[in-house]
Design a protein around this motif. Structure first.
Motif, PDB file in Angstrom:
ATOM      1  N   ASP A   1       0.495  -4.322   5.846  1.00 21.02           N
ATOM      2  CA  ASP A   1      -0.120  -3.835   7.089  1.00 21.02           C
ATOM      3  C   ASP A   1      -1.507  -4.432   7.352  1.00 21.02           C
ATOM      4  OD1 ASP A   1       2.180  -2.360   7.320  1.00 21.02           O
ATOM      5  OD2 ASP A   1       1.198  -0.398   7.360  1.00 21.02           O
TER       6      ASP A   1
ATOM      7  N   ASP B   1       5.334   5.176   5.082  1.00 19.06           N
ATOM      8  CA  ASP B   1       6.413   4.274   5.505  1.00 19.06           C
ATOM      9  C   ASP B   1       6.582   3.084   4.560  1.00 19.06           C
ATOM     10  OD1 ASP B   1       3.806   3.719   6.561  1.00 19.06           O
ATOM     11  OD2 ASP B   1       4.660   2.211   7.895  1.00 19.06           O
ATOM     12  N   HIS B   2       5.963   3.166   3.382  1.00 23.33           N
ATOM     13  CA  HIS B   2       6.061   2.059   2.409  1.00 23.33           C
ATOM     14  C   HIS B   2       6.536   2.518   1.040  1.00 23.33           C
ATOM     15  CE1 HIS B   2       3.979  -0.895   5.100  1.00 23.33           C
ATOM     16  NE2 HIS B   2       3.652   0.262   5.671  1.00 23.33           N
TER      17      HIS B   2
ATOM     18  N   HIS C   1       6.096  -4.924   9.783  1.00 21.69           N
ATOM     19  CA  HIS C   1       6.475  -4.077  10.919  1.00 21.69           C
ATOM     20  C   HIS C   1       6.945  -4.895  12.125  1.00 21.69           C
ATOM     21  CE1 HIS C   1       5.537  -0.271   9.084  1.00 21.69           C
ATOM     22  NE2 HIS C   1       4.299  -0.652   8.797  1.00 21.69           N
TER      23      HIS C   1
ATOM     24  N   HIS D   1       0.869  -1.172   0.000  1.00 18.79           N
ATOM     25  CA  HIS D   1       0.000   0.000   0.000  1.00 18.79           C
ATOM     26  C   HIS D   1       0.907   1.224   0.000  1.00 18.79           C
ATOM     27  CE1 HIS D   1       0.932  -0.533   4.219  1.00 18.79           C
ATOM     28  NE2 HIS D   1       0.331   0.589   4.565  1.00 18.79           N
TER      29      HIS D   1
HETATM   30 ZN   LIG Z   1       3.117   0.679   7.653  1.00 18.13          ZN
END
Ligand SMILES: [Zn+2]
Ligand SMILES: [Zn+2]
Length: 301
Positions: free
Chosen positions: A234, A136-137, A280, A132
């Motif tokens: 996620d 942070d990706h 994560h 996605h």
């Molecule tokens: Zn994330």
């Protein structure tokens, strides 16, 4: 062909941020860590969580939680080497980005150096897969050059789902422009491709829709020589969610859909016996899922 690695092989000795390698058939998957934060009060990320409730799952200590029930979360990318293909999945937050969250804002992490230590240069990357498009990706997809942002993996095709491109265009936190600094420069350079959410990408790489956290969220199956791995993205954030699958994460866009997806995907991981790589997950980010009563638990590799 990538070297065959039967078991996890620690390739550097900093335990906390260690780069770790996992073999899946003749594929090698490497976790390249950008950052890890420990001792986080769990309710900051999981509204239904308390440290006491985390503490009921002692198997989380020490990799994923401390003895007080505070949790660890990390940001890492997974690099897959299979046949002659080099793939990076979810390239983290990046450096110098204007971000609302202080622990992601204007950073200067040695991520590309860590990638280099794992034997991969940005020039080597053929394919960038995004589960996605949260900040942070997608961060390392671009880096600053002069006044602008330019693609880092300049030879690579970058894959997006249509639903999440639209979501990234129309959502996001105030004071930051993830689409503008980390996605648009890749599209403008002609390096982006829109793919179906269940696309078979060749070389045993197959996407599976896992919506809820975002509308177009996907997870990635890696299949090689009869072995399987699952890169979560996620649809869950922390191994405690194997035991507490109803705990929503603060950024889950559709909480009920995310809950249903979490149970379905965990069930698939259990049935297949796949090596699960948690995007994560701190410490030891890969392992297998076992049934524990009417819930599950995670057994690190
Ligand atoms: Zn994330
Ligand atoms: Zn996310």
């Amino acid at each position: 062909m990538a070297p065959r690695i039967e078991d996890q092989d620690l390739i550097d000795r900093d335990e906390r941020l260690a780069t770790r390698r996992f073999g899946v058939g003749h594929a090698v998957i490497t976790s390249v860590v950008e950052d890890q934060i420990d001792h986080i009060p769990p309710e900051l990320f999981f509204a239904d969580a308390t440290a006491d409730a985390v503490g009921r799952h002692p198997w989380l200590v020490p990799d994923y939680a401390d003895a007080q029930g505070n949790v660890s979360l990390r940001v890492q990318a997974f690099v897959i080497e299979i046949d002659d293909l080099v793939v990076i999945v979810d390239p983290c937050v990046g450096n110098g980005k204007v971000r609302s969250l202080p622990f992601w804002h204007d950073q200067s992490w040695p991520f590309l150096e860590s990638l280099g230590s794992a034997g991969v240069s940005p020039d080597d990357v053929d394919l960038v897969i995004h589960t996605h498009l949260h900040a942070d990706h997608v961060g390392w997809d671009t880096h600053r050059e002069g006044d602008g942002w330019v693609p880092t993996f300049h030879r690579a095709r970058h894959l997006y789902t249509a639903a999440d491109l639209e979501y990234a265009r129309t959502s996001g936190m105030d004071g930051e422009d993830v689409f503008g600094d980390s996605i648009a420069p890749v599209l403008d350079a002609g390096l982006g491709d829109i793919v179906d959410r269940d696309a078979a990408l060749g070389h045993g790489l197959v996407l599976e829709p896992s919506p809820g956290h975002t509308p177009g969220h996907v997870s990635l199956w890696v299949e090689s020589d009869g072995q399987q791995a699952l890169i979560t993205g996620d649809f869950l954030h922390h191994p405690v969610q194997f035991a507490e699958p109803d705990w929503a994460e603060i950024a889950d866009a559709d909480v009920e859909l995310a809950r249903a997806t979490r149970r379905r995907m965990i069930g698939r991981a259990t049935e297949t016996g796949a090596l699960v790589l948690g995007t994560h997950f701190a410490g030891r980010p890969a392992g297998r899922v076992t049934v524990a009563g009417d819930r599950w638990r995670f057994v690190p590799a």
